[in-house]
Design an enzyme around this catalytic site. Structure first.
Site, PDB file in Angstrom:
ATOM      1  CE  LYS A  56      -2.765  -3.442   1.181  1.00  0.00           C
ATOM      2  NZ  LYS A  56      -3.499  -4.282   0.267  1.00  0.00           N
TER       3      LYS A  56
HETATM    4  C1  LIG Z   1      -4.118  -5.524   1.308  1.00  0.00           C
HETATM    5  C2  LIG Z   1      -5.548  -5.659   1.474  1.00  0.00           C
HETATM    6  C3  LIG Z   1      -6.113  -6.197   2.632  1.00  0.00           C
HETATM    7  C4  LIG Z   1      -5.290  -6.821   3.722  1.00  0.00           C
HETATM    8  O1  LIG Z   1      -4.442  -5.913   4.367  1.00  0.00           O
HETATM    9  P1  LIG Z   1      -3.407  -6.468   5.462  1.00  0.00           P
HETATM   10  O2  LIG Z   1      -2.936  -5.205   6.132  1.00  0.00           O
HETATM   11  O3  LIG Z   1      -2.312  -7.150   4.710  1.00  0.00           O
HETATM   12  O4  LIG Z   1      -4.140  -7.354   6.369  1.00  0.00           O
HETATM   13  C5  LIG Z   1      -7.494  -6.217   2.757  1.00  0.00           C
HETATM   14  N1  LIG Z   1      -8.285  -5.749   1.781  1.00  0.00           N
HETATM   15  C6  LIG Z   1      -7.792  -5.238   0.634  1.00  0.00           C
HETATM   16  C7  LIG Z   1      -8.736  -4.701  -0.400  1.00  0.00           C
HETATM   17  C8  LIG Z   1      -6.413  -5.190   0.432  1.00  0.00           C
HETATM   18  O5  LIG Z   1      -5.931  -4.711  -0.709  1.00  0.00           O
END
Ligand SMILES: *Cc1c(COP(=O)(O)O)cnc(C)c1O
Length: 395
Positions: free
Chosen positions: A198
């Site tokens: 992210k």
């Molecule tokens: C990356 C992601 C998650 C999970 O995030 P984590 O911090 O790795 O648990 C959940 N939903 C979406 C849409 C994502 O892109």
């Protein structure tokens, strides 16, 4: 496929160039210094830095309250718990999402029911959700997929009168806007991710934001074993009061080392998003109008942070999505297949996940690809990517 010796040579020459990743976190000396200061302080678990990060993140996202968590998946889990979702309930989620969106309802014993998405944004709409509702639907999880803001207002108009909680999975959404406000500001409860894929990263980490003080309070308690007094308050008192465990909780805490990184990263967010949008504008200027390519764009109601910049490879393009990925890989460029479809994963085969038509999900999952976008991507590296995409279509 046959290639002339000249093309082979060109391919080899390009492959020898340094690899271009699809994503790289943007971290610097300030983050390292912030972690060093936390370590020197001796307080490394959830404490003052987590509290500061929560306050600064809530202010930045126009959120009433923020509760830091170990990741976005645990934030989604807590969101469902505080919204009262339990065994026997249905939760409508897009299949077109990282699998954590579908998994979260299963952690509280509920059933994920898959909804389709619209072609333009890759997001659920009031229409695709309406098509997936069941008599037992108690919540929906909407996603700002790849940072693309979801059109939330019509979804709340549909769900609020039915008593269906709207939870926003803004894992990818920090820095995106909806109707001129940060995404997530219009949901009762929103979950965020700080995974390195992210834009804002703490290594691992997440946040739950909510407009409801009672939900925030309960989430804050549940994330640390449902202890009546926080560990931070007990450890800072010389004589700690006795604690009580009011219900069965979890350990979903973030550390102060992570929060210190998050505070620095939050300060970089606006610049990070502006740079990604400049990079995407250059892709759009070069590739928009190429026969057989459909690029993702801002919707009319908001702006994307372009956490993921995807394009769809249509039959008119000279090669398939797989062909384009291979063509780029042969030139040292690491693009990625677009978003997965959870309903096609072995984890969900054999589950009854509803009856909604998922044909747009299938189309996007099979034909989209994510191009490299990261802060440090140089103009000449981007020219290499653009050139490689153009030559792939001419094979
Ligand atoms: C990356 C992601 C998650 C999970 O995030 P984590 O911090 O790795 O648990 C959940 N939903 C979406 C849409 C994502 O892109």
């Amino acid at each position: 496929m046959t290639a002339s010796p000249a093309q082979d040579m060109a391919g080899l020459e390009m492959a020898a160039r340094p690899r271009i990743n699809v994503m790289k976190p943007w971290l610097g000396a300030e983050e390292a210094e912030a972690v060093a200061a936390v370590i020197a302080s001796g307080w490394v678990a959830q404490g003052p830095k987590v509290a500061q990060f929560e306050a600064e993140f809530a202010a930045a996202q126009n959120a009433g309250f923020a509760v830091a968590t170990s990741n976005c998946t645990t934030a989604l889990h807590l969101a469902l718990v505080v919204a009262g979702i339990k065994a026997g309930d249905d939760v409508v989620v897009p299949s077109f999402s990282f699998i954590a969106t579908a998994n979260a309802p299963t952690y509280v014993g509920a059933r994920p029911v898959f909804a389709d998405v619209e072609l333009q944004t890759g997001n659920v709409t009031a229409g695709t959700i309406a098509a997936a509702l069941t008599p037992r639907t108690r919540a929906v999880i909407v996603v700002d997929q790849g940072g693309m803001p979801v059109d939330l207002a019509p979804i709340r108009e549909l769900c609020d009168p039915l008593g269906i909680a709207v939870i926003e999975d803004a894992a990818c959404g920090a820095g995106s806007t909806y109707r001129s406000l940060p995404v997530g500001a219009g949901a009762e409860i929103t979950a965020w991710s700080f995974h390195p894929r992210k834009i804002l990263t703490t290594g691992e980490g997440g946040m739950l934001t909510t407009s409801r003080g009672d939900w925030a309070q309960r989430a804050a308690k549940l994330r640390e074993h449902a202890m009546s007094a926080s560990a931070a308050s007990r450890h800072s008192a010389v004589l700690a009061p006795p604690e009580e465990y009011t219900e069965i909780g979890y350990n979903f805490r973030m550390t102060d080392m992570q929060a210190a990184v998050g505070i620095v990263q939050l300060g970089r967010l606006a610049e990070a998003v502006a740079q990604r949008r400049r990079i995407v504008a250059r892709y759009a200027a070069a590739l928009d109008g190429t026969p057989g390519l459909r690029l993702s764009h801002d919707p009319v109601y908001g702006t994307s942070n372009f956490q993921s910049f995807w394009l769809e490879v249509l039959p008119e393009f000279g090669t398939t999505r797989e062909g384009l990925l291979e063509h780029l890989a042969a030139r040292g460029i690491s693009a990625r297949r677009g978003i997965m479809a959870s309903h096609r994963q072995p984890a969900y085969t054999g589950w009854d996940t509803g009856v909604a038509d998922l044909s747009v999900t299938d189309r996007l999952t099979d034909n989209t690809l994510i191009l490299p976008v990261f802060h440090q991507l140089t103009g000449s590296e981007q020219e290499r990517v653009i050139g490689a995409v153009m030559t792939a279509g001419k094979n």
